[in-house]
Design an enzyme around this catalytic site. Structure first.
Site, short mmCIF file in Angstrom:
data_model
loop_
_atom_site.label_atom_id
_atom_site.label_comp_id
_atom_site.label_asym_id
_atom_site.label_seq_id
_atom_site.Cartn_x
_atom_site.Cartn_y
_atom_site.Cartn_z
N GLY A 127 48.92 42.85 33.89
CA GLY A 127 48.02 42.88 32.73
C GLY A 127 48.43 43.91 31.69
O GLY A 127 47.59 44.42 30.95
N LEU A 165 53.19 42.42 29.69
CA LEU A 165 54.61 42.25 30.03
C LEU A 165 54.81 40.99 30.88
O LEU A 165 55.86 40.78 31.46
CB LEU A 165 55.13 43.50 30.75
CG LEU A 165 54.99 44.77 29.90
CD1 LEU A 165 55.38 46.01 30.70
CD2 LEU A 165 55.85 44.67 28.63
N HIS A 210 52.26 36.18 18.35
CA HIS A 210 51.24 35.18 18.01
C HIS A 210 51.84 34.07 17.16
O HIS A 210 51.17 33.49 16.31
CB HIS A 210 50.04 35.83 17.30
CG HIS A 210 49.15 36.61 18.24
ND1 HIS A 210 48.21 36.01 19.04
CD2 HIS A 210 49.08 37.93 18.51
CE1 HIS A 210 47.57 36.94 19.75
NE2 HIS A 210 48.10 38.12 19.46
N THR A 211 53.11 33.81 17.36
CA THR A 211 53.75 32.71 16.64
C THR A 211 53.97 31.50 17.55
O THR A 211 54.15 30.39 17.05
CB THR A 211 55.13 33.14 16.09
OG1 THR A 211 55.91 33.64 17.17
CG2 THR A 211 55.00 34.21 15.01
N ASP A 265 56.19 33.22 27.19
CA ASP A 265 56.39 34.02 28.39
C ASP A 265 57.23 33.29 29.44
O ASP A 265 58.15 33.84 30.03
CB ASP A 265 55.04 34.39 29.02
CG ASP A 265 54.12 35.07 28.03
OD1 ASP A 265 54.57 35.42 26.93
OD2 ASP A 265 52.93 35.24 28.38
N SER A 268 53.33 39.58 33.76
CA SER A 268 53.42 39.44 35.21
C SER A 268 53.02 38.03 35.63
O SER A 268 53.51 37.52 36.64
CB SER A 268 52.52 40.48 35.89
OG SER A 268 51.16 40.22 35.66
P1 ADP Z 1 50.17 39.80 32.17
O1 ADP Z 1 50.79 38.46 32.31
O2 ADP Z 1 50.31 40.37 30.80
O3 ADP Z 1 50.61 40.78 33.20
P2 ADP Z 1 47.86 38.25 32.79
O4 ADP Z 1 46.40 38.53 32.75
O5 ADP Z 1 48.37 37.09 32.03
O6 ADP Z 1 48.59 39.60 32.39
O7 ADP Z 1 48.31 38.02 34.28
C1 ADP Z 1 47.94 38.93 35.28
C2 ADP Z 1 47.42 38.15 36.47
O8 ADP Z 1 48.49 37.39 37.07
C3 ADP Z 1 46.89 39.01 37.58
O9 ADP Z 1 45.53 39.35 37.37
C4 ADP Z 1 47.07 38.11 38.78
O10 ADP Z 1 46.03 37.15 38.86
C5 ADP Z 1 48.36 37.37 38.46
N1 ADP Z 1 49.53 38.05 39.03
C6 ADP Z 1 50.58 38.55 38.37
N2 ADP Z 1 51.48 39.11 39.23
C7 ADP Z 1 50.98 38.95 40.46
C8 ADP Z 1 51.42 39.34 41.78
N3 ADP Z 1 52.55 40.01 41.99
N4 ADP Z 1 50.62 39.00 42.83
C9 ADP Z 1 49.46 38.35 42.64
N5 ADP Z 1 49.00 37.98 41.43
C10 ADP Z 1 49.73 38.27 40.35
MG MG Z 2 50.24 36.72 31.27
#
Ligand code: ADP
Ligand code: MG
Length: 423
Positions: free
Chosen positions: A148, A151, A49-50, A208, A153
């Site tokens: 989610g 990490l 959170h920085t 990120d 994604s």
């Molecule tokens: P985090 O980034 O921590 O994993 P987020 O809520 O920021 O969680 O991002 C997750 C969202 O990113 C998913 O709900 C989806 O909409 C999108 N996403 C991430 N990876 C993929 C993937 N491989 N295919 C489709 N959508 C993805």
């Molecule tokens: Mg994210």
């Protein structure tokens, strides 16, 4: 007791083969062959959170990556056709790039289309240059980055698309895998942040995307969020007989987005009240004491909350500096107490931890971890523990058992040597 569930990282060959197979299943094997790009998720060692406070953070790239197989549409077409193995229910999504803008797309494709949109905005390229036309494409995504789980994604998806578009449309920003162009990658990261903020509508800071595009294998990325500058800090865990255990708690709590935005708003309001651009400008214990006095003079519960939020941010930035100093001195084994202090600050002052994160951290420490803390935005997601390489299984087993006893959803475990950036 149930054995811990591990989430292995795919090898590059495996990820590439999967993306190509998914592409062929979707589009057939007629027409031009796609190429494959990939980008890692990230885990933040310290500095939570920085980023949106102009502070310091220290992420590493995960070995877990998102792969995209992509080929350009015929010249002159701006039709994008997209599918993801992680979103089978969505099927094949097809639309015109010209129709993409803030508020026009939702769901997972916003992260992909948002990057194409952001790179196409006036002045989006290096030195404020405009991009050549970014055309349509066919793309299929497959990933082993947990969704989610804190990490990132989302950034892995954005960054994989960013390097794919960079190569496909000749933007000249990413450099090569052997010789990455860090300044160009900073431009790509900025486009990914715009995609996430303005098209996907998530008010995240810049950590990120920078981690996924600018981290280096064997290093932690010291990111200064005030000016976007980075330093590669050697972080060779294996040489010290250590491993970084990532615990995905699988916990999901309601109100996560609202809580994140609320923390951000409190920090920005505090900075404004103190007459500062960002909380980064508060220095030392003297500066902190003066800030507390000024915030407290407003009175009421809000000022008490502001004092605690500011204390987290300022002390956390100092912990990043101390952590990096230890790494620079080769004293990796001594960073544990900083991880522990970061967790306490996030739990007590920033109030973004939760039962599952606290349990994972406490159990890891009791099982012999050198230090542990929650990582990422909080309210669920993941924790990290620095452990002896030969104690990884035992620590994971202890955490799995503790979750089972507490009747919580079984966590998942990842190992994360500092890995390579998007390419
Ligand atoms: P985090 O980034 O921590 O994993 P987020 O809520 O920021 O969680 O991002 C997750 C969202 O990113 C998913 O709900 C989806 O909409 C999108 N996403 C991430 N990876 C993929 C993937 N491989 N295919 C489709 N959508 C993805
Ligand atoms: Mg994210």
């Amino acid at each position: 007791m149930t054995a811990p569930r591990w989430v292995p990282a795919w090898t590059a060959e495996e990820g590439t083969a999967r993306a190509l197979a998914a592409f062929a299943a979707r589009f057939g094997t007629d027409g031009a062959a796609p190429s494959v790009w990939s980008a890692p998720g990230r885990v933040n060692l310290i500095g939570e959170h920085t980023d949106y406070n102009g502070g310091l953070c220290l992420p590493i790239a995960l070995p877990h990556r998102t792969y995209v197989a992509l080929r350009p549409a015929p010249a002159g077409s701006d039709v994008v056709r997209l599918a993801s193995a992680q979103e089978p229910g969505a099927g094949l999504i097809e639309l015109h790039l010209a129709d993409v803008g803030p508020g026009t797309v939702d769901g997972w494709t916003a992260y992909v289309l948002g990057v194409a949109w952001a790179l196409g905005q006036p002045g989006a390229l290096r030195g404020g240059a405009d991009a050549p036309t970014i055309g349509g494409c066919d793309a299929v995504v497959d990933s082993c980055v947990p969704y989610g789980a804190g990490l990132s994604s989302s950034a892995a998806l954005e960054a994989s698309v960013a390097v794919a578009l960079d190569a496909t449309f000749g933007l000249g920003l990413a450099g090569t895998a052997e010789q990455p162009d860090d300044a160009g990658r900073a431009v790509l990261a900025a486009a990914c942040v715009r995609a996430e903020n303005e098209i996907a509508g998530a008010p995240t800071g810049g950590m990120d995307q920078s981690a996924s595009l600018r981290a280096q294998a064997g290093h932690a990325l010291l990111l200064d969020c005030l000016d976007g500058s980075v330093r590669q800090v050697p972080f060779d865990l294996a040489a010290h007989g250590l491993a970084l255990l990532v615990i995905d708690t699988r916990a999901e709590h309601a109100l996560v987005d609202g809580q994140y935005a609320a923390r951000r708003t409190t920090c920005e309001a505090a900075a404004t009240r103190l007459g500062l651009g960002t909380l980064r400008e508060i220095h030392g214990t003297g500066g902190l004491a003066a800030a507390f006095a000024s915030l407290a003079s407003a009175g009421g519960a809000d000022s008490d909350v502001a004092v605690r939020r500011v204390r987290h941010v300022v002390t956390e930035i100092a912990r990043v500096e101390d952590f990096v100093a230890l790494l620079d001195a080769g004293r990796v084994r001594e960073v544990g107490p900083l991880l522990d202090a970061s967790h306490a600050s996030l739990r007590d002052d920033y109030e973004v931890s939760c039962r599952e994160l606290d349990l994972a951290v406490a159990t890891a420490r009791a099982a012999g971890a050198l230090g542990a803390r929650m990582t990422g935005g909080g309210f669920g997601g993941s924790a990290i523990a620095l452990v002896e390489a030969d104690a990884v299984e035992a620590v994971a087993a202890a955490i799995a058992a503790a979750f089972e006893s507490a009747e919580l959803t079984a966590p998942a475990f990842l190992l994360s040597p500092p890995s390579a950036p998007a390419a």
